[in-house]
Design a protein around this motif. Structure first.
Motif, PDB file in Angstrom:
ATOM      1  N   UNK A  63       0.866  -1.171   0.000  1.00  0.00           N
ATOM      2  CA  UNK A  63       0.000   0.000   0.000  1.00  0.00           C
ATOM      3  C   UNK A  63       0.904   1.223   0.000  1.00  0.00           C
ATOM      4  N   UNK A  64       0.824   2.027  -1.038  1.00  0.00           N
ATOM      5  CA  UNK A  64       1.762   3.135  -1.241  1.00  0.00           C
ATOM      6  C   UNK A  64       1.003   4.447  -1.133  1.00  0.00           C
ATOM      7  N   UNK A  76      -2.630  -7.494   3.640  1.00  0.00           N
ATOM      8  CA  UNK A  76      -1.893  -7.002   2.486  1.00  0.00           C
ATOM      9  C   UNK A  76      -0.411  -6.895   2.836  1.00  0.00           C
ATOM     10  N   UNK A  77       0.358  -6.250   1.963  1.00  0.00           N
ATOM     11  CA  UNK A  77       1.790  -6.108   2.191  1.00  0.00           C
ATOM     12  C   UNK A  77       2.114  -4.908   3.064  1.00  0.00           C
ATOM     13  N   UNK A  78       3.256  -4.323   2.796  1.00  0.00           N
ATOM     14  CA  UNK A  78       3.727  -3.192   3.592  1.00  0.00           C
ATOM     15  C   UNK A  78       2.947  -1.927   3.257  1.00  0.00           C
ATOM     16  N   UNK A  79       2.872  -1.022   4.236  1.00  0.00           N
ATOM     17  CA  UNK A  79       2.353   0.318   3.980  1.00  0.00           C
ATOM     18  C   UNK A  79       3.544   1.270   3.935  1.00  0.00           C
ATOM     19  N   UNK A  80       3.650   2.013   2.834  1.00  0.00           N
ATOM     20  CA  UNK A  80       4.814   2.869   2.612  1.00  0.00           C
ATOM     21  C   UNK A  80       4.338   4.285   2.330  1.00  0.00           C
ATOM     22  N   UNK A  81       4.821   5.218   3.128  1.00  0.00           N
ATOM     23  CA  UNK A  81       4.435   6.626   2.983  1.00  0.00           C
ATOM     24  C   UNK A  81       5.587   7.445   2.432  1.00  0.00           C
ATOM     25  N   UNK A 126      -0.397  11.674   6.482  1.00  0.00           N
ATOM     26  CA  UNK A 126       0.097  11.076   7.730  1.00  0.00           C
ATOM     27  C   UNK A 126      -1.037  10.354   8.462  1.00  0.00           C
ATOM     28  N   UNK A 127      -2.146  11.048   8.703  1.00  0.00           N
ATOM     29  CA  UNK A 127      -3.289  10.370   9.291  1.00  0.00           C
ATOM     30  C   UNK A 127      -3.806   9.270   8.394  1.00  0.00           C
ATOM     31  N   UNK A 128      -3.790   9.511   7.090  1.00  0.00           N
ATOM     32  CA  UNK A 128      -4.238   8.505   6.122  1.00  0.00           C
ATOM     33  C   UNK A 128      -3.402   7.242   6.220  1.00  0.00           C
ATOM     34  N   UNK A 129      -2.115   7.395   6.439  1.00  0.00           N
ATOM     35  CA  UNK A 129      -1.238   6.226   6.569  1.00  0.00           C
ATOM     36  C   UNK A 129      -1.628   5.374   7.769  1.00  0.00           C
ATOM     37  N   UNK A 130      -2.036   6.018   8.865  1.00  0.00           N
ATOM     38  CA  UNK A 130      -2.531   5.252  10.016  1.00  0.00           C
ATOM     39  C   UNK A 130      -3.717   4.386   9.596  1.00  0.00           C
TER      40      UNK A 130
END
Length: 605
Positions: A416-417, A467-472, A452-456
């Motif tokens: 998730x990018x 899913x896989x990694x979350x990358x911001x 930033x909040x969206x990444x949470x």
């Protein structure tokens, strides 16, 4: 009839059908089971796949929060402020897909802070439920000068404000209408892909109502298209494809994702083999590793090969388009209506003719069946391949031109990018993302710090979906707006990788206006200390790094421990303060040219 009105009409039809079904169920049901209004809301949300709710406690919502915290399956994610919570609900909804994001705030002071995030969700068509704990029904009638009010007795002022940024609003006022009103707004959120607003008075939190309606699922799919009109539309599209000698290009956009037609589009492109491109907001709406995928089309900002192929096609089949400024290269799309068919959630456009109520969800499978016969000829259509390559730069500076294609090699399927408004969302456009990855960006609303909040929320949803990694990717200036939510990520045990582009200020703003103006500068923080400052006091749950040059960046990206992402990690990437991605520079030039044209047309200028 515009897209919003058509979608709204479809939602009303679905709601009425659901209401008839619910009434029949209540009439024939023999049990008299009751449930509290709070439990009713949470049961509905559980049915919709909600496993986490975001928000901030306040005296008017805390009685409801007791029910949330005690729920066996839904988790409470307490955020640092309501703005971040609204962004988190947005990110959760985008990644969860087919579900809804939920934010809970208190009356007045809390809900107003959240309104920016809810407005962004409305703008970008993301379903979010905003639950507001409000004063008791008696207080609302007597209108005392109560805290969190405006002091003038207007207890409905905030609901009126919310009506500007939500598709539907409901005030729970008694036990008779509570269930139908809750169902009404939730159905609207699902079928229109927009936020909705619900107020829950303190004195009704534990009021018992019938549970019978919960046996009837909320409508999720749009009503069927008018068969006669749909048949005519299909015939007309097929005629245009034949007249174009199969020289057709498919262009996918944001609404493919928002209105859940990825699978239908996937079937279309594989069974026709027409070349397919996406807009910036449609990125990852189709598999970008697919052999017939050509890249991102964004008007004059496109790579020349992409621009030439799309604009020279005899017919453009546009699916779910959203023609905002940044999504179209500052309105430089060169795809005239005379060569375009547009499929939307609530209507279809064929050249200059509009067909209200003919939605793409039901139309696409039938269109695929009709166009399948063109597959063999379409396979012969040339598709210029464009890939963002790592440039051969002689110095060791981490340039924007180097950074983004290098990051493309780091991504994995199902990542998730998340890209912040500005530098990051422009920089990543040319990078081919892996299969089953999800790209999250706020290209239309463009609220600084949104990511930033969206990444949470995205990381929580990614964990729930396995899913896989979350990358911001976020700039230093944007991070400073909402940085405190790093503490919630740490506390809740999600492990995003946070790339902080440190270029001493607002790079996108510099290129739009004021390259050397002081207002585009920011205070330089010690970014690698943020994770320990915001909760990880002993440093056991996080890692932080600074990379100054290409070698340090490459060494880190090739490190297996880092790539595994088993802890939350922050990477400060040192970059030149004036450097910007190709697409951002091009967009800034187009924006400047547009401003100049407007000024020349203004007689007062």
């Amino acid at each position: 009839m515009d897209n919003t009105n058509a979608s709204g009409l479809q939602a009303q039809v679905s709601r009425l059908e659901h209401e008839v079904h619910a009434l029949r169920t209540q009439i024939h049901a023999s049990d008299d089971e009751t449930i509290t209004i709070s439990e009713y809301i949470l049961t509905r949300l559980e049915q919709m796949g909600v496993e986490s709710i975001f928000g901030v406690p306040g005296d008017f919502n805390m009685p409801f929060l007791d029910y949330v915290e005690d729920h066996p399956k839904i988790k409470w994610i307490g955020c640092c402020n309501e703005l971040n919570a609204s962004h988190a609900a947005d990110g959760y909804s985008r990644v969860k897909e087919h579900g809804i994001g939920v934010i809970v705030t208190t009356f007045g002071v809390g809900e107003l802070i959240a309104m920016n995030g809810v407005a962004g969700a409305f703008s970008e068509m993301v379903p979010v439920l905003h639950i507001v704990g409000v004063p008791s029904t008696l207080q609302q009638k007597q209108k005392p000068i109560l805290h969190h009010t405006l002091g003038d007795g207007r207890f409905d002022a905030y609901t009126k404000a919310a009506a500007q940024t939500t598709i539907a609003q409901a005030a729970i006022v008694d036990k008779v209408t509570a269930g139908p009103e809750i169902d009404r707004v939730l159905a609207q959120a699902i079928t229109t892909a927009r936020p909705v607003y619900l107020t829950l008075p303190m004195d009704l939190v534990s009021t018992k109502i019938s549970a019978k309606r919960l046996k009837v699922e909320l409508p999720r799919s749009p009503p069927p298209n008018d068969s006669e009109v749909e048949a005519f539309v299909l015939d007309e599209i097929v005629k245009l494809v034949e007249a174009a000698d199969q020289d057709v290009v498919i262009l996918t956009d944001a609404c493919v994702i928002r209105h859940h037609v990825r699978q239908e589009v996937n079937d279309l492109i594989h069974k026709t083999h027409f070349p397919v491109y996406s807009s910036p907001m449609g990125k990852t709406s189709v598999n970008e590793n697919y052999e017939r995928y050509g890249g991102v089309y964004v008007g004059l900002n496109s790579h020349p090969k992409i621009k030439e192929k799309v604009e020279n096609a005899k017919l453009i089949l546009s699916i779910g388009s959203l023609k905002s400024d940044f999504n179209t290269g500052m309105f430089t799309y060169s795809v005239p209506a005379s060569r375009t068919v547009e499929l939307h959630s609530g209507h279809t456009l064929i050249r200059h003719a509009q067909f209200p109520g003919i939605g793409m969800k039901k139309l696409l499978p039938k269109l695929t069946e009709r166009l399948h016969k063109f597959e063999e000829d379409a396979k012969q259509l040339p598709l210029p391949q464009y890939k963002a390559l790592i440039p051969d730069e002689k110095d060791d500076i981490i340039s924007q031109a180097y950074f983004w294609p290098r990051m493309g090699q780091f991504f994995k399927p199902k990542d998730v990018i998340v890209a912040e408004t500005g530098t990051s969302s422009f920089g990543i456009l040319d990078v081919e993302l892996p299969e089953d990855s999800i790209f999250v960006a706020q290209i239309l609303f463009g609220s600084i710090g949104w990511s930033v909040g969206t990444t949470l929320g995205a990381a929580v949803a990614a964990r729930e979906r396995h899913l896989g990694r979350t990358i911001l990717f976020v700039g230093d200036g944007s991070l400073q707006v909402t940085a405190q939510e790093l503490s919630t990520m740490t506390a809740k045990g999600v492990h995003p990788i946070l790339f902080v582009l440190n270029n001493n200020g607002y790079v996108i703003e510099r290129h739009l206006h004021g390259m050397d103006r002081d207002y585009n500068n920011i205070v330089d923080w010690n970014y690698t200390s943020l994770l320990t400052t915001f909760g990880d006091k002993d440093g056991s749950r996080s890692r932080s790094y600074t990379v100054h040059n290409k070698k340090e960046l490459n060494d880190l990206l090739e490190d297996e421990t880092f790539a595994k992402a088993d802890k939350i990690q922050l990477v400060e990437v040192m970059m030149d303060r004036y450097d910007a991605p190709r697409a951002l520079k091009a967009s800034a030039q187009l924006s400047e040219a547009m401003a100049k044209r407007i000024a020349e047309q203004d007689p007062e200028a």
